[in-house]
Design a protein around this motif. Sequence first.
Motif, mmCIF file in Angstrom:
data_model
loop_
_atom_site.group_PDB
_atom_site.id
_atom_site.type_symbol
_atom_site.label_atom_id
_atom_site.label_comp_id
_atom_site.label_asym_id
_atom_site.label_seq_id
_atom_site.Cartn_x
_atom_site.Cartn_y
_atom_site.Cartn_z
ATOM 1 N N GLU A 1 0.876 -1.289 0.109
ATOM 2 C CA GLU A 1 0.051 -0.203 -0.071
ATOM 3 C C GLU A 1 0.953 1.173 0.032
ATOM 4 N N VAL A 2 1.953 1.204 0.822
ATOM 5 C CA VAL A 2 2.571 2.393 1.227
ATOM 6 C C VAL A 2 3.613 2.541 -0.236
ATOM 7 N N LEU A 3 3.989 1.502 -0.862
ATOM 8 C CA LEU A 3 4.827 1.787 -2.204
ATOM 9 C C LEU A 3 3.726 2.282 -3.228
ATOM 10 N N GLN A 4 2.376 1.850 -3.266
ATOM 11 C CA GLN A 4 1.664 2.182 -4.253
ATOM 12 C C GLN A 4 1.502 3.813 -4.226
ATOM 13 N N ASP A 5 1.233 4.356 -2.692
ATOM 14 C CA ASP A 5 1.079 5.717 -2.632
ATOM 15 C C ASP A 5 2.301 6.413 -2.827
ATOM 16 N N ILE A 6 3.675 6.081 -2.802
ATOM 17 C CA ILE A 6 4.663 6.799 -3.182
ATOM 18 C C ILE A 6 4.944 6.762 -4.550
ATOM 19 N N GLN A 7 4.355 5.743 -5.112
ATOM 20 C CA GLN A 7 4.424 5.534 -6.599
ATOM 21 C C GLN A 7 3.744 6.565 -7.247
ATOM 22 N N ASP A 8 2.304 6.901 -6.535
ATOM 23 C CA ASP A 8 1.339 7.791 -7.131
ATOM 24 C C ASP A 8 1.860 9.222 -6.987
ATOM 25 N N ILE A 9 2.903 9.643 -6.044
ATOM 26 C CA ILE A 9 3.292 10.769 -5.998
ATOM 27 C C ILE A 9 4.508 11.374 -6.773
ATOM 28 N N TYR A 10 5.409 10.422 -6.823
ATOM 29 C CA TYR A 10 6.645 10.592 -7.783
ATOM 30 C C TYR A 10 6.463 10.008 -8.804
ATOM 31 N N ASN A 11 5.660 9.072 -9.248
ATOM 32 C CA ASN A 11 5.684 8.148 -10.396
ATOM 33 C C ASN A 11 6.867 7.173 -10.501
ATOM 34 N N TYR A 12 7.267 7.283 -9.643
ATOM 35 C CA TYR A 12 8.487 6.167 -9.215
ATOM 36 C C TYR A 12 8.666 6.023 -8.033
ATOM 37 N N LEU A 13 9.798 4.956 -7.684
ATOM 38 C CA LEU A 13 10.047 4.740 -6.091
ATOM 39 C C LEU A 13 11.443 5.344 -5.889
ATOM 40 N N PRO A 14 11.643 6.487 -5.382
ATOM 41 C CA PRO A 14 13.133 7.113 -5.125
ATOM 42 C C PRO A 14 13.661 5.987 -4.052
ATOM 43 N N GLU A 15 15.045 5.954 -4.150
ATOM 44 C CA GLU A 15 16.078 5.177 -3.370
ATOM 45 C C GLU A 15 15.631 5.630 -1.754
ATOM 46 N N LYS A 16 15.906 7.003 -1.525
ATOM 47 C CA LYS A 16 15.833 7.701 -0.369
ATOM 48 C C LYS A 16 14.501 7.415 0.333
ATOM 49 N N ALA A 17 13.345 7.330 -0.589
ATOM 50 C CA ALA A 17 11.895 7.075 0.011
ATOM 51 C C ALA A 17 11.934 5.557 0.503
ATOM 52 N N LEU A 18 12.603 4.773 -0.186
ATOM 53 C CA LEU A 18 12.469 3.295 0.192
ATOM 54 C C LEU A 18 13.243 3.064 1.686
ATOM 55 N N TRP A 19 14.285 3.749 1.712
ATOM 56 C CA TRP A 19 14.992 3.537 3.047
ATOM 57 C C TRP A 19 14.235 4.034 4.139
ATOM 58 N N LYS A 20 13.655 5.345 3.942
ATOM 59 C CA LYS A 20 12.756 5.781 4.624
ATOM 60 C C LYS A 20 11.589 4.723 5.246
#
Lengths: 165, 231
Positions: free
Chosen positions: A22-41
Motif C-alpha cells: 500500500e505504502v509503495l503504491q502511494d509513493i509511486q502515485d506521488i513521484y511516478n517512481y520509487l526513489p531510493e531515499k524514500a525506500l530507505w525511509k
Amino acid sequence: MDIAQIDSILSSHAGKPDRLVEVLQDIQDIYNYLPEKALWKVSETLGAPVIEVFRVANFYKAFSLQQRGRHLITLCMGTACHVRGAPRFIDEIKGRLNINPGETSCDKSFTVETVNCVGACALGPVVIMNGEYHDHMTSLKLRKMIEETEEKDKENAINGEDKHS
Amino acid sequence: MSDYVTLTINGSNIRVPKGTNVLDAALEYGICIPHLCHMSDLTPIGACRLCIVEVVENGKSEVTASCTLEAKEGMTILAHTDKILKARKNIAEMLVAEAPNSRAIQDVAVRCGVTEVRFPFRNKNCVLCGRCIRVCSEVWQANALGFVGRGKDRHVALPFHNRPEFCKRCWSCLEVCPMTITPCDGPMKEGEEYFCGKCESQLTMALGSIDTCVQCRLGAGFGCLRAEPEK
C-alpha cells in the motif's frame, strides 16, 4: 524530493510491515517512481528489512525504481495487435523519441512500455496514452499523438512561466 | 502425548523428536539423501530438490522434497527407489548445467549417478539455493541479501545493488556458498564447460564400506554420505 509528503503517507503505517505494498503504491502515485531515499525511509518506519522493500519494489511491474516520464505510453503487444502491426510503433517511437520499450526519454517527458495484452483485441492495435485507450492505431496517428502532447507540454511550460513572473 | 514420532525410512524404524524434518531424521540415522540447499540450522526452503523422496500413503506414493516434509507418526518413506534415483539424477544433471564451476555440485552429481550432462551449460554461477540469504538473515539477523527479480531473472542481490552499512562483513554468505570452491581443474571458461566426473572411480572403491563418502572435502561439509541404491 520532498520528504514531508512521504512522512504523511507513512505516519499511519508505522511499525506495520504488512502494509508495504500500500505504502509503495502511494509513493509511486506521488513521484511516478520509487526513489531510493524514500525506500530507505519506508524500511525504517515500517520495520521491514530494506532488502524486503527492494525485493517487493522489483517484483511488481507496477513499481518503477527508475525515474519515469510525465507521459506514459503503453503499447499492446498481444497476438492480435502484433499481427496488425504493433511492432511498427516501437520503430516509430525509437525514431521519434530515441527510446526502447521500458526506457524514459532524456527530457523525462515520455516513458514507453509494452504489455502483452490489454484485452481489447477487436480494437487492435491498441495504444494507451496516460490511461486513455486509443484503438486502431497507426504509426501516423501515434506520431500525431506524440506531437500534440509535446506541444501541449510546451504551452503549459510557457503559461507556467508567465504565472511565475 | 509423546514428543517423539516413529517413521519408517527405507524399511528401518526411526524415532525422532516431533517437528524434525524427514531429511534430518534420515541423515541422523545414517541414511544418506543427497542435498544441497539444506543446512540443519536454517529454515528449509526446498530449493534444490535433490533430497526428493517417495512418501507412501494408502498404497499410493508421492514424490516430494524431504527437507520441507515434517516427520509424522507412522509415515513410510522410500528414499532410494528406482523412480527417485532417476529423478534425482536428472535434477543433479540440471544443477551441473546451471553451475558447472562448483566442485560441490559436480561431486553431488557424481554421487547421484550422473555420467554426462545432456542439457546446455548456462554457467550462471548460482543455483539459487538461498544458503547465503538464510545465513545472513537467520544466523546473523543482518538481512543484507535477498532474492530479487522473478522467474528467470531471479537472482541474489544486495539492496539497491550496494553493500549496506548493516552488512557486518562476516562473509558467512561466502562460507556456505556451494560456488566458492571450483572444480579440481580450476574454473571453466564460458563455452568450455564439462561434467568433471573424475571422482567416479573412487565411488566404486567406497561402495564396499558402509557410510564412507567419495574422498572429497566438500562432500563432508555438505554432510552428504554415499547414496546406496536399495537392492
